[in-house]
Design an enzyme around this catalytic site. Structure first.
Site, mmCIF file in Angstrom:
data_model
loop_
_atom_site.group_PDB
_atom_site.id
_atom_site.type_symbol
_atom_site.label_atom_id
_atom_site.label_comp_id
_atom_site.label_asym_id
_atom_site.label_seq_id
_atom_site.Cartn_x
_atom_site.Cartn_y
_atom_site.Cartn_z
ATOM 1 N N SER A 1 0.668 -1.306 0.016
ATOM 2 C CA SER A 1 -0.165 -0.008 0.269
ATOM 3 C C SER A 1 1.466 1.024 0.171
ATOM 4 O O SER A 1 0.596 2.250 0.841
ATOM 5 C CB SER A 1 -0.795 -0.687 1.174
ATOM 6 O OG SER A 1 -1.719 -0.967 1.019
ATOM 7 N N ASP B 1 -4.530 -1.918 -10.496
ATOM 8 C CA ASP B 1 -3.244 -0.499 -10.807
ATOM 9 C C ASP B 1 -3.045 0.295 -12.482
ATOM 10 O O ASP B 1 -2.817 0.252 -12.988
ATOM 11 C CB ASP B 1 -2.054 -0.988 -10.579
ATOM 12 C CG ASP B 1 -1.902 -0.935 -9.349
ATOM 13 O OD1 ASP B 1 -2.140 0.235 -8.417
ATOM 14 O OD2 ASP B 1 -1.199 -2.215 -8.647
ATOM 15 N N LYS C 1 16.232 2.820 8.660
ATOM 16 C CA LYS C 1 16.749 0.687 8.797
ATOM 17 C C LYS C 1 15.417 0.188 8.071
ATOM 18 O O LYS C 1 15.976 -1.021 7.330
ATOM 19 C CB LYS C 1 16.377 0.856 10.001
ATOM 20 C CG LYS C 1 17.566 -1.093 10.494
ATOM 21 C CD LYS C 1 18.743 -0.173 10.027
ATOM 22 C CE LYS C 1 19.465 -0.104 11.310
ATOM 23 N NZ LYS C 1 20.413 -0.035 11.317
ATOM 24 N N GLY D 1 -22.389 -4.706 -8.191
ATOM 25 C CA GLY D 1 -22.135 -5.858 -7.293
ATOM 26 C C GLY D 1 -23.145 -6.917 -7.994
ATOM 27 O O GLY D 1 -23.242 -6.885 -9.013
ATOM 28 N N CYS E 1 -24.664 -0.892 -13.915
ATOM 29 C CA CYS E 1 -24.089 -2.146 -13.818
ATOM 30 C C CYS E 1 -25.488 -2.358 -13.388
ATOM 31 O O CYS E 1 -26.372 -2.439 -13.532
ATOM 32 C CB CYS E 1 -23.459 -2.456 -13.472
ATOM 33 S SG CYS E 1 -22.976 -4.564 -14.258
ATOM 34 N N GLY F 1 -26.057 -1.373 -10.702
ATOM 35 C CA GLY F 1 -27.710 0.402 -10.061
ATOM 36 C C GLY F 1 -28.296 0.111 -11.551
ATOM 37 O O GLY F 1 -29.243 0.646 -11.360
ATOM 38 N N GLU G 1 -30.648 -12.907 -10.552
ATOM 39 C CA GLU G 1 -29.795 -13.233 -9.628
ATOM 40 C C GLU G 1 -30.365 -12.579 -8.231
ATOM 41 O O GLU G 1 -30.083 -14.227 -7.257
ATOM 42 C CB GLU G 1 -28.634 -11.723 -9.573
ATOM 43 C CG GLU G 1 -27.980 -12.323 -9.118
ATOM 44 C CD GLU G 1 -27.074 -10.656 -9.208
ATOM 45 O OE1 GLU G 1 -27.011 -10.117 -10.615
ATOM 46 O OE2 GLU G 1 -25.310 -11.282 -8.931
ATOM 47 N N HIS H 1 -19.768 -0.274 -17.219
ATOM 48 C CA HIS H 1 -18.970 0.586 -16.729
ATOM 49 C C HIS H 1 -18.192 1.392 -17.705
ATOM 50 O O HIS H 1 -17.282 1.425 -17.643
ATOM 51 C CB HIS H 1 -17.792 -0.471 -15.921
ATOM 52 C CG HIS H 1 -18.722 -1.928 -15.279
ATOM 53 N ND1 HIS H 1 -18.867 -1.359 -13.980
ATOM 54 C CD2 HIS H 1 -19.171 -3.061 -15.596
ATOM 55 C CE1 HIS H 1 -19.515 -2.654 -13.422
ATOM 56 N NE2 HIS H 1 -19.981 -3.263 -14.878
ATOM 57 N N GLU I 1 -16.934 4.018 -15.591
ATOM 58 C CA GLU I 1 -15.694 4.530 -14.706
ATOM 59 C C GLU I 1 -15.015 4.306 -15.477
ATOM 60 O O GLU I 1 -13.850 4.535 -14.946
ATOM 61 C CB GLU I 1 -16.140 4.147 -13.103
ATOM 62 C CG GLU I 1 -16.005 2.757 -12.921
ATOM 63 C CD GLU I 1 -17.022 1.461 -13.413
ATOM 64 O OE1 GLU I 1 -18.084 1.956 -14.359
ATOM 65 O OE2 GLU I 1 -16.653 0.918 -12.788
HETATM 66 N N1 GLN Z 1 -24.710 -8.939 -10.368
HETATM 67 C C1 GLN Z 1 -25.031 -8.428 -12.086
HETATM 68 C C2 GLN Z 1 -24.869 -9.037 -12.730
HETATM 69 O O1 GLN Z 1 -24.266 -9.507 -12.952
HETATM 70 C C3 GLN Z 1 -24.478 -6.987 -12.035
HETATM 71 C C4 GLN Z 1 -22.975 -6.953 -12.399
HETATM 72 C C5 GLN Z 1 -22.548 -5.757 -12.530
HETATM 73 O O2 GLN Z 1 -22.374 -4.971 -11.392
HETATM 74 N N2 GLN Z 1 -20.977 -5.741 -12.725
HETATM 75 O O3 GLN Z 1 -25.569 -8.860 -14.633
#
Ligand code: GLN
Length: 531
Positions: A14, A71, A188, A349, A376, A378, A400, A502, A504
């Protein structure tokens, strides 16, 4: 042929090795040099895709669909060097390649060993990471010198230097702690980490010391003498005050880039850093503050949503605003925190923990016209809330979260139905998406065809498309030549946008991602209208 810079780390993890490697790359790029990057990770997972975000932080996805170390996100944000699956190699991948070769009979008759077979494969990966016309390849070795698992990498870079004389430089990043009780900086641990490197046959050319307080000349002299690194190659890298984007500026002022160019005989002409400098000035001098809530469940790991945080900072800086991120744990009564936010972002998620809390966030934003950005998972949250509350489909859900839901408005992608392995099998990487004109997304991108990166298994179920659109949920972007939904927007709301991809991963500090930028603009507008 390319020159090579190997970045190792000592004392502890880190320290910001990735940031330092990215900053050096950025500075060399500003001298007109072409840079390739490589991160070597000593763990045995083939990639971090199967790791819990609490273990590893964010999984950074490349255009060509690799799930990689975070990274690589720094490399992307600091440089324009090409980032692909060749930019990250793990011990897992390297062993996998060697064992497959052994099974094929490629080593027939030989005993397969760490040296030379694993080290040869590491050297192959270093060469493969070097793109055509590269002037300098920067190779960051994950972990800390002295770790048993990083030894093959250290040995490989020792051999590489031996085989490419005059073309390699070792930059070692060590930690110099300040002991409050003694009132002193202690050298050291850094000395010992250099000794460990020397035992493996690696002599650092440049020593960069991470520290909370700047190092005096006498401390630098001591480090130079004990570590055999010339005094003009010993630098300190104190913690920055405002933002990680100050790191390259600080290294430049300390003349680290000059030192590296001298070492490798690289041209020392300096290009203009003004764009970067003015971005850093803007983030140091904001004119107002906005608060964005992130409703997620991996927030305890500070890097689990790394690129999302950075993309928000890029956009806020571009609007001359200071961004305060309010982290809202989605499974711990998130509702309490909503009132503090000028806008809410629900990130990606997996799994049902915290899902209902994220739905509560979408409901709150929909009802109060608070800007909402869903990424995603979201986007799936935005859609399920809309189905339950506007389409009145009671118990609508993603399969899911509830495989038996009567209204599976989010369901498994058809290509995923027969997938059994978990590693590297999601819908991954960049796909083209066609935008509806007059959508929020189109206003942001000002283009009709975009390309964005994906990492998911579930999708919007088109059986509900006609009803959803009639009720005000626009499918504003679809996969080119397919009907797969990539963007859903609430047309009765000032800014409620969900994207299956994504964005981001593609934001940079000097060029914020258009969707983040427009979300932040909507957030600022909302903050002004409600104060
Ligand atoms: N779990 C959801 C899917 O697999 C969203 C995946 C994510 O947010 N990367 O579609």
């Amino acid at each position: 042929m390319s020159q090579y810079i190997f970045v190792t780390g000592g004392v502890c993890s880190s320290l910001g090795k990735g940031l330092t490697a990215a900053s050096i790359a950025m500075l060399l790029e500003h001298r007109g040099l072409k840079i390739s990057m490589l991160k070597l990770d000593p763990y045995l997972n083939v990639d971090p895709g199967t790791m819990n975000p609490f273990q590893h932080g964010e999984v950074y996805v490349t255009d060509d669909g690799a799930e990689t170390d975070l990274d690589l996100g720094h490399y992307y944000r600091f440089t324009s060097s090409p980032i692909s699956k060749a930019t990250n190699a793990t011990s897992g991948q390297i062993y996998d390649t060697v064992i497959k070769k052994e099974r094929r009979g490629d080593y027939l008759g030989k005993t397969v060993q760490v040296i030379p077979h694993i080290t040869d494969e590491i050297k192959n990966r270093i060469l493969a990471a070097t793109c055509p016309d590269t002037d300098v390849t920067i190779v960051e070795i994950g972990g800390t010198v002295g770790d048993i698992e990083s030894n093959p990498f250290m040995e490989a870079i020792r051999q590489f230097r031996y085989e490419h004389p005059g073309k390699c430089a070792n930059v070692h990043l060590a930690y110099v702690p300040y002991l409050k009780a003694a009132g002193e900086l202690k050298t050291k641990p850094a000395q010992h980490s250099v000794q460990l490197l020397r035992q493996i046959g690696i002599i650092p050319d440049v020593l960069i010391c991470r520290c909370e307080r700047p190092l005096s000349d006498s401390i630098k002299k001591k480090l130079s003498l004990f570590s055999n690194v010339p005094l003009d190659m010993v630098f300190d890298e104190p913690d920055v005050k405002h933002s990680i984007y100050e790191v390259p500026i600080e290294l430049h002022e300390a003349k680290v880039d000059d030192a590296i160019c001298r070492l490798l005989g690289l041209p020392t002409a300096q290009k203009d850093l003004s764009k970067w400098l003015s971005m850093v000035e803007a983030l140091k001098n904001p004119k107002a503050t906005i608060r964005v809530g992130i409703v997620g469940k991996y927030l305890k790991h500070k890097d689990a949503y790394k690129s999302v945080f950075e993309a928000l900072y890029h956009a806020a800086t571009a609007e001359n605003h200071k961004l305060e991120i309010i982290t809202i744990e989605s499974d711990k009564d998130p509702e309490k925190a909503f009132a503090k936010c000028d806008g809410i972002l629900v990130p990606g998620g997996f799994g049902d923990r915290g899902w209902e809390g994220q739905l509560a966030a979408a409901k709150h934003c929909r009802e109060t016209h608070l800007p909402y950005f869903g990424i995603c998972l979201g986007m799936q949250v935005l859609v399920v809330d809309f189905a339950r509350e506007v389409l009145k489909l009671k118990d609508a859900n993603s399969t899911e979260m509830d495989p038996k839901t009567p209204h599976p408005i989010i369901s498994l992608l058809s290509e995923q139905k027969n997938v059994e392995d978990l590693g590297g099998t999601m819908r991954l990487g960049s796909y083209p998406c066609v935008l509806k004109t007059s959508s929020k997304a189109h206003t942001a991108y000002t283009e009709k065809l975009i390309n964005e990166r994906h990492r998911h298994r579930f999708e919007f179920n088109n059986a509900y498309k006609a009803d959803a659109e009639k009720a005000g949920l626009s499918i504003a972007g679809t996969l080119e030549n397919h009907n797969l939904c990539e963007i859903a927007e609430n047309t009765t709301h000032p800014w409620m946008v969900g994207v299956q991809f994504h964005p981001e991963f593609k934001s940079k500090p000097t060029s914020p991602h258009p969707l983040f930028h427009h979300f932040i603009k909507a957030t600022i507008a909302h903050a002004h209208s409600s104060h």
